[in-house]
Design a protein around this motif. Structure first.
Motif, PDB file in Angstrom:
ATOM      1  N   LEU A 120       0.834  -1.200   0.000  1.00 58.05           N
ATOM      2  CA  LEU A 120       0.000   0.000   0.000  1.00 58.05           C
ATOM      3  C   LEU A 120       0.870   1.252   0.000  1.00 58.05           C
ATOM      4  CD1 LEU A 120      -2.637  -0.867   2.782  1.00 58.05           C
ATOM      5  CD2 LEU A 120      -2.960  -1.079   0.319  1.00 58.05           C
ATOM      6  N   LEU A 121       0.415   2.241  -0.741  1.00 54.71           N
ATOM      7  CA  LEU A 121       1.016   3.569  -0.647  1.00 54.71           C
ATOM      8  C   LEU A 121      -0.099   4.512  -0.230  1.00 54.71           C
ATOM      9  CD1 LEU A 121       3.483   5.395  -1.009  1.00 54.71           C
ATOM     10  CD2 LEU A 121       2.742   5.813  -3.361  1.00 54.71           C
ATOM     11  N   VAL A 122       0.087   5.196   0.898  1.00 55.52           N
ATOM     12  CA  VAL A 122      -0.936   6.092   1.438  1.00 55.52           C
ATOM     13  C   VAL A 122      -0.314   7.448   1.752  1.00 55.52           C
ATOM     14  CG1 VAL A 122      -2.174   4.136   2.447  1.00 55.52           C
ATOM     15  CG2 VAL A 122      -0.522   5.377   3.840  1.00 55.52           C
ATOM     16  N   ARG A 123      -1.159   8.402   2.096  1.00 55.06           N
ATOM     17  CA  ARG A 123      -0.692   9.699   2.588  1.00 55.06           C
ATOM     18  C   ARG A 123      -1.231   9.895   3.992  1.00 55.06           C
ATOM     19  NH1 ARG A 123       2.037  12.651  -0.968  1.00 55.06           N
ATOM     20  NH2 ARG A 123       1.695  12.331  -3.204  1.00 55.06           N
ATOM     21  N   ASP A 124      -0.367  10.414   4.881  1.00 55.65           N
ATOM     22  CA  ASP A 124      -0.798  10.650   6.252  1.00 55.65           C
ATOM     23  C   ASP A 124      -1.559  11.963   6.357  1.00 55.65           C
ATOM     24  OD1 ASP A 124       1.107  12.682   6.236  1.00 55.65           O
ATOM     25  OD2 ASP A 124       2.558  11.575   7.454  1.00 55.65           O
ATOM     26  N   ALA A 125      -1.910  12.340   7.571  1.00 57.03           N
ATOM     27  CA  ALA A 125      -2.718  13.541   7.782  1.00 57.03           C
ATOM     28  C   ALA A 125      -2.000  14.805   7.348  1.00 57.03           C
ATOM     29  CB  ALA A 125      -3.110  13.641   9.254  1.00 57.03           C
ATOM     30  N   GLN A 126      -0.660  14.754   7.254  1.00 51.71           N
ATOM     31  CA  GLN A 126       0.120  15.914   6.814  1.00 51.71           C
ATOM     32  C   GLN A 126       0.384  15.883   5.312  1.00 51.71           C
ATOM     33  OE1 GLN A 126       1.113  14.149   9.799  1.00 51.71           O
ATOM     34  NE2 GLN A 126      -0.202  15.700  10.747  1.00 51.71           N
ATOM     35  N   GLY A 127      -0.145  14.857   4.650  1.00 51.64           N
ATOM     36  CA  GLY A 127       0.027  14.745   3.209  1.00 51.64           C
ATOM     37  C   GLY A 127       1.316  14.082   2.773  1.00 51.64           C
ATOM     38  N   LEU A 128       2.067  13.523   3.721  1.00 50.83           N
ATOM     39  CA  LEU A 128       3.326  12.872   3.389  1.00 50.83           C
ATOM     40  C   LEU A 128       3.090  11.407   2.997  1.00 50.83           C
ATOM     41  CD1 LEU A 128       5.591  14.285   6.245  1.00 50.83           C
ATOM     42  CD2 LEU A 128       5.505  15.007   3.842  1.00 50.83           C
ATOM     43  N   PRO A 129       3.870  10.884   2.034  1.00 52.23           N
ATOM     44  CA  PRO A 129       3.675   9.500   1.577  1.00 52.23           C
ATOM     45  C   PRO A 129       4.179   8.478   2.591  1.00 52.23           C
ATOM     46  CG  PRO A 129       5.569  10.464   0.480  1.00 52.23           C
ATOM     47  CD  PRO A 129       4.946  11.576   1.282  1.00 52.23           C
ATOM     48  N   VAL A 130       3.451   7.384   2.686  1.00 49.58           N
ATOM     49  CA  VAL A 130       3.809   6.299   3.596  1.00 49.58           C
ATOM     50  C   VAL A 130       3.641   4.977   2.852  1.00 49.58           C
ATOM     51  CG1 VAL A 130       3.357   5.168   5.798  1.00 49.58           C
ATOM     52  CG2 VAL A 130       2.983   7.641   5.576  1.00 49.58           C
ATOM     53  N   SER A 154      12.322   6.193  -2.308  1.00 51.46           N
ATOM     54  CA  SER A 154      12.760   7.502  -1.816  1.00 51.46           C
ATOM     55  C   SER A 154      13.543   8.286  -2.871  1.00 51.46           C
ATOM     56  CB  SER A 154      13.611   7.334  -0.550  1.00 51.46           C
ATOM     57  OG  SER A 154      14.775   6.577  -0.835  1.00 51.46           O
ATOM     58  N   ARG A 155      13.949   7.621  -3.959  1.00 48.85           N
ATOM     59  CA  ARG A 155      14.651   8.311  -5.040  1.00 48.85           C
ATOM     60  C   ARG A 155      13.690   9.117  -5.922  1.00 48.85           C
ATOM     61  NH1 ARG A 155      18.151   3.019  -7.028  1.00 48.85           N
ATOM     62  NH2 ARG A 155      19.122   2.561  -4.992  1.00 48.85           N
ATOM     63  N   ASP A 156      12.391   8.854  -5.772  1.00 45.10           N
ATOM     64  CA  ASP A 156      11.386   9.571  -6.548  1.00 45.10           C
ATOM     65  C   ASP A 156      11.103  10.912  -5.875  1.00 45.10           C
ATOM     66  OD1 ASP A 156       9.165  10.535  -7.900  1.00 45.10           O
ATOM     67  OD2 ASP A 156       8.126   8.606  -7.927  1.00 45.10           O
ATOM     68  N   GLY A 161       9.845  12.796   1.662  1.00 43.04           N
ATOM     69  CA  GLY A 161       9.347  12.619   3.030  1.00 43.04           C
ATOM     70  C   GLY A 161       8.783  11.229   3.278  1.00 43.04           C
ATOM     71  N   LEU A 162       9.050  10.302   2.361  1.00 43.99           N
ATOM     72  CA  LEU A 162       8.512   8.944   2.470  1.00 43.99           C
ATOM     73  C   LEU A 162       9.000   8.245   3.740  1.00 43.99           C
ATOM     74  CD1 LEU A 162       7.029   6.537   0.985  1.00 43.99           C
ATOM     75  CD2 LEU A 162       9.311   5.914   0.136  1.00 43.99           C
ATOM     76  N   ARG A 163       8.088   7.514   4.382  1.00 47.47           N
ATOM     77  CA  ARG A 163       8.434   6.655   5.515  1.00 47.47           C
ATOM     78  C   ARG A 163       7.655   5.357   5.386  1.00 47.47           C
ATOM     79  NH1 ARG A 163       4.577   7.202   9.883  1.00 47.47           N
ATOM     80  NH2 ARG A 163       3.034   8.836   9.463  1.00 47.47           N
ATOM     81  N   GLY A 164       7.923   4.406   6.261  1.00 44.32           N
ATOM     82  CA  GLY A 164       7.307   3.092   6.134  1.00 44.32           C
ATOM     83  C   GLY A 164       6.591   2.619   7.378  1.00 44.32           C
ATOM     84  N   ILE A 165       5.597   1.752   7.147  1.00 43.71           N
ATOM     85  CA  ILE A 165       4.876   1.077   8.234  1.00 43.71           C
ATOM     86  C   ILE A 165       4.877  -0.417   7.924  1.00 43.71           C
ATOM     87  CG2 ILE A 165       2.645   0.706   9.360  1.00 43.71           C
ATOM     88  CD1 ILE A 165       1.996   3.613   8.959  1.00 43.71           C
TER      89      ILE A 165
END
Length: 205
Positions: A120-130, A154-156, A161-165
């Motif tokens: 899954l690729l999602v955006r958090d409440a701040q709009g950052l990709p996760v 992260s090269r894209d 600001g990408l992080r992982g869960i």
């Protein structure tokens, strides 16, 4: 008991769960009449069960039949595994806001990378990709897999600001420690609650 797959099981009169003796499929069952000496002892029928791949043989001598019943169970539907990763991924995609929080949104399932798709690729409440990797049981291998995805993604510049869960029904202590060291958040998924079969908020413990 003679099962549909050919297996034969001999149970005690007490109704114990485990049979006293048995022959597992594949095997063949042959029914024959007793010889004169066996008939004189009250034997009315002899079942000979032979294994297909070994020399094992089970001989059952019947002296009385109380009930001969055949139960049709229909076509075998096969084993259907419940709670596989695909189910968890689908439910999490549908319940992003409920599970991850208000303001979280789904961008895409199976987001492609050069070494395979991240679940899954999602955006958090701040709009950052996760990026989220989903497993039934989370181990070190799963954390390593997500780490490789994050390095490539992260090269894209569009995913700044990408992080992982790392999400799973169970996560080992070692995997949780490694995830924390890599800056990856761990998330435990309650499969029954996600599919509406259990209300986690109503449980006492």
């Amino acid at each position: 008991m003679v099962k549909g797959d050919g297996a034969v099981l001999v149970h005690s009169d007490g109704g114990s769960y485990k049979p006293l003796n048995w022959m597992s499929a594949p095997c063949t069952l042959t029914v024959s009449a007793p010889v004169e000496e066996e008939a004189a002892e009250g034997i009315i029928e002899i079942w000979t069960v032979k294994a297909a791949k070994t020399n094992d043989c089970l001989v059952i001598r019947l002296s009385e039949v109380y009930l001969d019943h055949n139960e049709e169970l229909g076509i075998d539907p096969g084993l259907i595994k419940d709670g596989v990763e695909a189910h968890l991924q689908e439910l999490l995609a549908e319940q992003v806001t409920q599970i991850l929080g208000e303001g979280w949104t789904l961008i895409r399932r199976e987001y492609p990378t050069a070494i395979g798709p991240v679940d899954l690729l999602v955006r958090d409440a701040q709009g950052l990709p996760v990026a989220i990797e989903v497993k039934r049981r989370g181990g070190i291998d799963g954390v390593e897999q997500l780490t490789r995805y994050l390095e490539l993604m992260s090269r894209d510049p569009l995913l700044e600001g990408l992080r992982g869960i790392f999400a799973a029904q169970e996560i080992s202590k070692q995997a949780r420690t490694l995830a924390t060291d890599r800056g990856i958040e761990s998330l435990i998924l309650d499969y029954d609650a996600m599919r509406g079969m259990d209300d986690a908020d109503s449980r006492l413990f």
